[in-house]
Design a protein around this motif. Structure first.
Motif, PDB file in Angstrom:
ATOM      1  N   LEU A 172       0.814  -1.218   0.000  1.00 57.31           N
ATOM      2  CA  LEU A 172       0.000   0.000   0.000  1.00 57.31           C
ATOM      3  C   LEU A 172       0.850   1.271   0.000  1.00 57.31           C
ATOM      4  O   LEU A 172       0.333   2.354  -0.282  1.00 57.31           O
ATOM      5  N   PHE A 173       2.145   1.140   0.294  1.00 52.28           N
ATOM      6  CA  PHE A 173       2.968   2.337   0.459  1.00 52.28           C
ATOM      7  C   PHE A 173       4.188   2.374  -0.455  1.00 52.28           C
ATOM      8  O   PHE A 173       4.742   3.452  -0.695  1.00 52.28           O
ATOM      9  N   CYS A 174       4.627   1.212  -0.932  1.00 49.01           N
ATOM     10  CA  CYS A 174       5.837   1.189  -1.760  1.00 49.01           C
ATOM     11  C   CYS A 174       5.618   0.261  -2.950  1.00 49.01           C
ATOM     12  O   CYS A 174       4.508  -0.207  -3.194  1.00 49.01           O
ATOM     13  N   SER A 175       6.665  -0.020  -3.672  1.00 48.19           N
ATOM     14  CA  SER A 175       6.552  -0.829  -4.891  1.00 48.19           C
ATOM     15  C   SER A 175       6.753  -2.324  -4.638  1.00 48.19           C
ATOM     16  O   SER A 175       6.900  -3.102  -5.580  1.00 48.19           O
ATOM     17  N   GLU A 176       6.743  -2.727  -3.397  1.00 51.33           N
ATOM     18  CA  GLU A 176       6.976  -4.134  -3.038  1.00 51.33           C
ATOM     19  C   GLU A 176       5.808  -5.015  -3.490  1.00 51.33           C
ATOM     20  O   GLU A 176       4.637  -4.674  -3.313  1.00 51.33           O
ATOM     21  N   ALA A 202      -7.285  -5.415   9.592  1.00 54.15           N
ATOM     22  CA  ALA A 202      -8.115  -6.279  10.437  1.00 54.15           C
ATOM     23  C   ALA A 202      -8.922  -7.263   9.596  1.00 54.15           C
ATOM     24  O   ALA A 202      -9.385  -6.928   8.507  1.00 54.15           O
ATOM     25  N   ASP A 203      -9.090  -8.475  10.125  1.00 57.86           N
ATOM     26  CA  ASP A 203      -9.956  -9.505   9.522  1.00 57.86           C
ATOM     27  C   ASP A 203      -9.657  -9.723   8.042  1.00 57.86           C
ATOM     28  O   ASP A 203     -10.544  -9.710   7.192  1.00 57.86           O
ATOM     29  N   VAL A 204      -8.391  -9.957   7.745  1.00 63.59           N
ATOM     30  CA  VAL A 204      -7.983 -10.155   6.345  1.00 63.59           C
ATOM     31  C   VAL A 204      -8.707 -11.347   5.732  1.00 63.59           C
ATOM     32  O   VAL A 204      -9.099 -11.321   4.567  1.00 63.59           O
ATOM     33  N   LYS A 205      -8.923 -12.387   6.518  1.00 65.38           N
ATOM     34  CA  LYS A 205      -9.511 -13.613   5.972  1.00 65.38           C
ATOM     35  C   LYS A 205     -10.952 -13.414   5.520  1.00 65.38           C
ATOM     36  O   LYS A 205     -11.507 -14.238   4.782  1.00 65.38           O
ATOM     37  N   LEU A 206     -11.599 -12.325   5.957  1.00 68.46           N
ATOM     38  CA  LEU A 206     -12.986 -12.067   5.578  1.00 68.46           C
ATOM     39  C   LEU A 206     -13.113 -11.133   4.372  1.00 68.46           C
ATOM     40  O   LEU A 206     -14.226 -10.833   3.949  1.00 68.46           O
ATOM     41  N   ILE A 207     -11.996 -10.687   3.839  1.00 68.09           N
ATOM     42  CA  ILE A 207     -12.028  -9.815   2.665  1.00 68.09           C
ATOM     43  C   ILE A 207     -12.189 -10.695   1.427  1.00 68.09           C
ATOM     44  O   ILE A 207     -11.351 -11.563   1.155  1.00 68.09           O
ATOM     45  N   ALA A 208     -13.260 -10.472   0.681  1.00 67.38           N
ATOM     46  CA  ALA A 208     -13.609 -11.370  -0.416  1.00 67.38           C
ATOM     47  C   ALA A 208     -12.603 -11.322  -1.561  1.00 67.38           C
ATOM     48  O   ALA A 208     -12.322 -12.346  -2.191  1.00 67.38           O
ATOM     49  N   ASP A 209     -12.063 -10.159  -1.865  1.00 68.16           N
ATOM     50  CA  ASP A 209     -11.107 -10.013  -2.974  1.00 68.16           C
ATOM     51  C   ASP A 209      -9.963  -9.142  -2.494  1.00 68.16           C
ATOM     52  O   ASP A 209      -9.976  -7.913  -2.650  1.00 68.16           O
ATOM     53  N   LEU A 210      -8.961  -9.754  -1.902  1.00 71.99           N
ATOM     54  CA  LEU A 210      -7.865  -9.013  -1.292  1.00 71.99           C
ATOM     55  C   LEU A 210      -7.053  -8.205  -2.302  1.00 71.99           C
ATOM     56  O   LEU A 210      -6.690  -7.057  -2.002  1.00 71.99           O
ATOM     57  N   PRO A 211      -6.736  -8.702  -3.506  1.00 71.41           N
ATOM     58  CA  PRO A 211      -5.982  -7.871  -4.478  1.00 71.41           C
ATOM     59  C   PRO A 211      -6.693  -6.558  -4.793  1.00 71.41           C
ATOM     60  O   PRO A 211      -6.050  -5.496  -4.823  1.00 71.41           O
ATOM     61  N   LYS A 212      -8.005  -6.602  -5.034  1.00 80.44           N
ATOM     62  CA  LYS A 212      -8.740  -5.374  -5.336  1.00 80.44           C
ATOM     63  C   LYS A 212      -8.816  -4.463  -4.118  1.00 80.44           C
ATOM     64  O   LYS A 212      -8.777  -3.227  -4.240  1.00 80.44           O
ATOM     65  N   TYR A 213      -8.914  -5.055  -2.945  1.00 80.44           N
ATOM     66  CA  TYR A 213      -8.926  -4.288  -1.697  1.00 80.44           C
ATOM     67  C   TYR A 213      -7.615  -3.522  -1.543  1.00 80.44           C
ATOM     68  O   TYR A 213      -7.605  -2.327  -1.199  1.00 80.44           O
ATOM     69  N   MET A 214      -6.501  -4.182  -1.808  1.00 81.34           N
ATOM     70  CA  MET A 214      -5.186  -3.554  -1.669  1.00 81.34           C
ATOM     71  C   MET A 214      -5.000  -2.439  -2.689  1.00 81.34           C
ATOM     72  O   MET A 214      -4.480  -1.362  -2.364  1.00 81.34           O
ATOM     73  N   LEU A 215      -5.414  -2.667  -3.924  1.00 74.70           N
ATOM     74  CA  LEU A 215      -5.277  -1.640  -4.960  1.00 74.70           C
ATOM     75  C   LEU A 215      -6.098  -0.397  -4.622  1.00 74.70           C
ATOM     76  O   LEU A 215      -5.664   0.739  -4.866  1.00 74.70           O
ATOM     77  N   TYR A 216      -7.313  -0.616  -4.066  1.00 73.94           N
ATOM     78  CA  TYR A 216      -8.171   0.515  -3.718  1.00 73.94           C
ATOM     79  C   TYR A 216      -7.489   1.395  -2.671  1.00 73.94           C
ATOM     80  O   TYR A 216      -7.389   2.632  -2.812  1.00 73.94           O
ATOM     81  N   TRP A 217      -6.971   0.760  -1.595  1.00 67.94           N
ATOM     82  CA  TRP A 217      -6.385   1.553  -0.520  1.00 67.94           C
ATOM     83  C   TRP A 217      -5.015   2.118  -0.909  1.00 67.94           C
ATOM     84  O   TRP A 217      -4.609   3.166  -0.390  1.00 67.94           O
ATOM     85  N   LYS A 218      -4.324   1.515  -1.827  1.00 68.21           N
ATOM     86  CA  LYS A 218      -3.061   2.101  -2.310  1.00 68.21           C
ATOM     87  C   LYS A 218      -3.350   3.440  -2.987  1.00 68.21           C
ATOM     88  O   LYS A 218      -2.633   4.427  -2.791  1.00 68.21           O
ATOM     89  N   GLY A 219      -4.435   3.455  -3.784  1.00 69.08           N
ATOM     90  CA  GLY A 219      -4.822   4.709  -4.430  1.00 69.08           C
ATOM     91  C   GLY A 219      -5.251   5.770  -3.429  1.00 69.08           C
ATOM     92  O   GLY A 219      -4.915   6.954  -3.569  1.00 69.08           O
ATOM     93  N   ARG A 220      -5.989   5.381  -2.410  1.00 71.56           N
ATOM     94  CA  ARG A 220      -6.465   6.346  -1.417  1.00 71.56           C
ATOM     95  C   ARG A 220      -5.311   6.898  -0.572  1.00 71.56           C
ATOM     96  O   ARG A 220      -5.297   8.076  -0.209  1.00 71.56           O
ATOM     97  N   PHE A 221      -4.318   6.058  -0.252  1.00 70.70           N
ATOM     98  CA  PHE A 221      -3.186   6.521   0.546  1.00 70.70           C
ATOM     99  C   PHE A 221      -2.284   7.464  -0.250  1.00 70.70           C
ATOM    100  O   PHE A 221      -1.510   8.240   0.331  1.00 70.70           O
TER     101      PHE A 221
END
Length: 443
Positions: free
Chosen positions: A49-53, A73-92
């Motif tokens: 979410l913060f770097c190019s790793e 929090a509650d990573v296992k309950l996130i239905a689509d983790l790749p899309k979740y990560m991309l969304y918050w990378k953009g917001r940060f």
């Protein structure tokens, strides 16, 4: 069945609760649903979410914690983790992390130089909650669409895992065959999704000589088959999260396991005006023979079996000894316990196996030989030897079926209280009673 201790011949060797193996050949609904929703098995790389790793999930989550002090929090309950990560990378990139995350200060009472700020990203934030719900809804739509395709698919073709029979057409033909012919049920076909992947996973384990339930590996197919049959392991393990993604129930609601969904209070959904249970059909309960694994759905059948096969007439003993209901219960539990411990209930002789004691009972004619009533008419035999012993639920508590002893019409039948003197003595010496006495004396 249970752990056993053979250190002393006279000791009670039952150390754990016993249960008869459950029959599941015709009960597809008994197959376990997967316990909770997890991510699909994947080697897909996720972006930080913060770097190019870029790393796999577990490695990246560790990277976020150690390098960026962020916890999701509650990573296992996130239905689509790749899309979740991309969304918050953009917001940060648009706003600082403190605008979204709760800040947790470590060592808050210590020196300032040793204090660190950690950030928690969770669904307490409305934006995060909406994102998770949208991803869940999209995943549910995808899964339901996939399930409908599989239900309508007529090109399914597969060989049974347990025999050489081939099945073409709808997947239900194979699943029903395995449940009916091989007592292996993974659930109702309409409750399953990604069926091909599911069957491939199971087939791979069998090909690797691995038990589908306990997942132990064996030296050859024959040994594996014997193990799964004797241990009643011809089923999948409900606690194995590997099977989570194959059951529709795990996709239904965000943050809820199948157990929570099934335990919800549905009273507000019930139409009291349409509360008609007349078409309810209860599944028959099978009683197990005292001497072998034979099961029957009626007491008449099980009585006939024990009388004709083992020369044991429980009905005759009840009449001859004038056994009340709870005495019958204690007698059944006593015989069950002795047979389990490979001991003749009539003469108390100990044997190496259950088969040996049964041969002894037949050879010596001990089937109808009972020890003195004081031996088995004990409070300890109120408790069932097998927790799911259906035979206890069907014992006769009256003489209605014994016409010779039936009282005249209108004659009152005396009610004889069970002798509980031994129970009272046990109560006086119980651990709980002693604790209560000690507490009273201390106060």
């Amino acid at each position: 069945m249970a752990a056993r201790d053979e250190s002393k011949d006279g000791d009670d060797s039952i150390l754990e609760p016993l249960c008869f193996p459950e029959q599941s050949a015709d009960d597809e609904s008994s197959a376990p649903s997967a316990p909770s929703l997890q991510q699909r098995p994947s080697t897909e790389l996720l972006v930080c979410l913060f770097c190019s790793e870029f790393e796999q999930k577990d490695v990246l989550l560790k990277h976020l914690l150690l390098q960026h002090k962020l916890v999701i929090a509650d990573v296992k309950l996130i239905a689509d983790l790749p899309k979740y990560m991309l969304y918050w990378k953009g917001r940060f990139l648009e706003q600082p992390v403190t605008d979204f995350c709760s800040v947790i200060k470590t060592n808050s009472t210590g020196p300032v130089e040793k204090q660190e700020d950690y950030f928690l990203l969770c669904d307490v934030l409305p934006e995060d909650r909406i994102l998770r719900e949208n991803l869940q809804q999209k995943r549910l739509e995808e899964v339901l669409e996939q399930q409908q395709k599989e239900r309508d698919d007529s090109s399914f073709h597969r060989v049974c895992m347990f025999c050489s029979d081939e099945f073409s057409g709808n997947r239900s033909s194979l699943l029903n065959h395995m449940a009916r012919e091989h007592s292996f049920s993974i659930g109702l076909p309409d409750n399953i999704v990604y069926c091909d992947d599911f069957l491939n996973t199971l087939q791979c384990k069998l090909d690797n000589l691995q038990c589908l339930y306990c997942e132990k590996t064996f030296r050859d197919k024959t040994t594996l088959k014997d193990h799964m049959r004797k241990k009643a392991h011809r089923r999948i393990n409900a606690n194995n999260h590997e099977y989570d993604r194959f059951y529709i129930i795990n996709y239904l609601e965000l943050g809820k396991t199948w157990e929570e969904v099934q335990s919800e209070d549905d009273r507000e959904l019930v139409d009291e005006e349409d509360d008609d249970w007349s078409d309810w059909q209860a599944h028959p309960v099978s009683a197990v023979c005292l001497f072998c694994d034979h099961q029957s759905e009626t007491m008449e059948q099980i009585y006939t079996h024990m009388k004709e096969t083992h020369d044991f007439d429980l009905h005759k003993l009840r009449i001859e000894l004038n056994l009340r209901f709870y005495q019958q219960v204690k007698l059944v539990n006593y015989i069950r316990r002795q047979i389990h411990q490979s001991r003749c209930y009539g003469c108390q002789e100990k044997f190496d196996s259950r088969a040996d004691v049964l041969r002894h009972i037949v050879a010596e004619g001990h089937a109808m030989k009972l020890p003195d009533i004081s031996t088995w008419d004990q409070p300890q035999y109120y408790f069932p030897t097998y927790e799911n012993d259906a035979l206890l639920c069907t014992l006769s508590d009256s003489d209605d079926d014994d016409h010779s002893n039936k009282p005249n019409h209108g004659e009152e039948i005396p009610v004889i209280a069970e002798d509980i003197s031994n129970l009272r003595a046990l109560k006086q010496t119980s651990v709980l009673n002693q604790l209560l006495k000690n507490r009273g004396s201390c106060s």
